[in-house]
Design an enzyme around this catalytic site. Structure first.
Site, mmCIF file in Angstrom:
data_model
loop_
_atom_site.group_PDB
_atom_site.id
_atom_site.type_symbol
_atom_site.label_atom_id
_atom_site.label_comp_id
_atom_site.label_asym_id
_atom_site.label_seq_id
_atom_site.Cartn_x
_atom_site.Cartn_y
_atom_site.Cartn_z
ATOM 1 N N GLU A 264 0.837 -1.200 0.000
ATOM 2 C CA GLU A 264 0.000 0.000 0.000
ATOM 3 C C GLU A 264 0.874 1.252 0.000
ATOM 4 O O GLU A 264 1.837 1.315 0.758
ATOM 5 C CB GLU A 264 -0.923 0.002 1.218
ATOM 6 C CG GLU A 264 -1.936 -1.135 1.207
ATOM 7 C CD GLU A 264 -2.919 -1.080 2.382
ATOM 8 O OE1 GLU A 264 -2.800 -0.162 3.225
ATOM 9 O OE2 GLU A 264 -3.779 -1.964 2.466
ATOM 10 N N HIS A 283 -8.056 1.191 1.415
ATOM 11 C CA HIS A 283 -7.919 1.061 2.875
ATOM 12 C C HIS A 283 -8.740 2.123 3.605
ATOM 13 O O HIS A 283 -8.232 2.855 4.460
ATOM 14 C CB HIS A 283 -6.442 1.152 3.278
ATOM 15 C CG HIS A 283 -6.168 0.475 4.593
ATOM 16 N ND1 HIS A 283 -4.991 -0.219 4.859
ATOM 17 C CD2 HIS A 283 -6.890 0.360 5.739
ATOM 18 C CE1 HIS A 283 -5.013 -0.694 6.094
ATOM 19 N NE2 HIS A 283 -6.161 -0.358 6.637
#
Length: 308
Positions: A264, A283
């Protein structure tokens, strides 16, 4: 007056409450400036982070005078908890503060993916009428929800799901089979393999540790019920992303909602291109205006208490 360093975004009112009594450095971009982050860490009595700041290694060593680490969220895989505690640093997560946000994301994603009818706006507006193609969606009522992990968030998901008429089964390696939460919420305790095979929707609520890394590999994805939906709001690394993409393309699964990834921010991911009924989000399952207020307020309060 203590020095507090906040490395990622936090509700401004919570920041102001800390700044009223302490010397606060708040820079939501600090996480992306490693040299400056290390420099500021050396003078910090407390540090407040989200999930991107890695409180380990060089940063942990730089936090020589730090007494408390506030986590704006619940997952602690970005924090060397044992290393912090060995240095006398208290680690404080925002347990429970974003549970409703995550639970609503799970239920909304399940309904969207089962129905499969909410991506037709452009077609209808252009004069098309895909009524026949979109008439075979599925209802959530009467379906079986399988929860992998039955802590606070999993229990809240179960409560919402039961209110919608779902049957719920759950597996949690850390809970006894006779834990009262199962009976209180009308949830059946089952083994991992049974949950995977029996569920129309599977939602993951476990931390990323050695025993859960790669938990949903190609074999476990293949063992899921044909047409089932997989939702991951837990941590990247639990689901084999290419294997999931292959199952979607081959129509073995009915859909997936993935909010967390092994890397990420997610780099270009060609394996996800062209997958049907796939929802990817960055997220944010635990991020809503209300959840951010609760998380930020809770951490501000508890960090202030720890510094007294």
């Amino acid at each position: 007056m203590a020095r507090i360093v906040i490395t990622e975004f936090m509700d401004e009112r919570a920041v102001a409450s800390l700044a009223a009594a302490h010397d606060v450095l708040y820079d939501a971009r600090l996480v992306d400036d490693a040299p400056r982050l290390l420099q500021e860490a050396r003078g910090a009595d407390a540090i407040i982070v989200r999930n991107r700041t890695q409180v380990r290694g060089e940063l942990l060593a730089a936090l020589a005078r730090c007494r408390v680490v506030g986590r704006l969220g619940v997952g602690l895989d970005n924090i060397d908890v044992a290393g912090c505690e060995a240095r006398g640093m208290q680690v404080i997560p925002a347990t429970g503060a974003n549970a409703l946000s995550v639970a609503e994301y799970v239920i909304a994603s399940a309904m969207l993916l089962l129905r499969g009818a909410y991506v037709s706006t452009a077609e209808v507006a252009s004069g098309a009428w895909p009524r026949t193609a979109l008439s075979n969606g599925r209802e959530i009522g009467g379906k079986t929800l399988g929860l992998i992990g039955f802590g606070g968030i999993g229990q809240l998901v179960a409560k919402l799901a039961r209110a919608l008429g779902m049957d719920v089964c759950a597996f949690d390696a850390m809970m006894d089979d006779d834990h009262p939460a199962y009976a209180e919420l009308g949830v059946r305790c089952a083994g991992l393999d049974e949950v995977i095979k029996a569920s129309d929707v599977i939602s993951l609520h476990v931390p990323l540790v050695d025993s859960t890394r790669g938990l949903f590999d190609a074999a476990r994805i293949a063992a899921m019920k044909p047409g089932a939906v997989l939702i991951n709001t837990a941590r990247g690394g639990i689901v084999d992303e290419p294997a999931l993409a292959a199952a979607l393309r081959e129509r073995r699964l009915g859909g997936a909602a993935i909010d967390v990834f092994g890397t990420e921010p997610l780099p270009a991911a060609p394996h996800f291109q062209g997958c049907p009924n796939l929802l990817l989000t960055p997220h944010i399952a635990g991020l809503t205006a209300e959840a951010n207020d609760r998380v930020s307020s809770l951490i501000a309060q508890r960090v202030a208490e720890a510094l007294r």
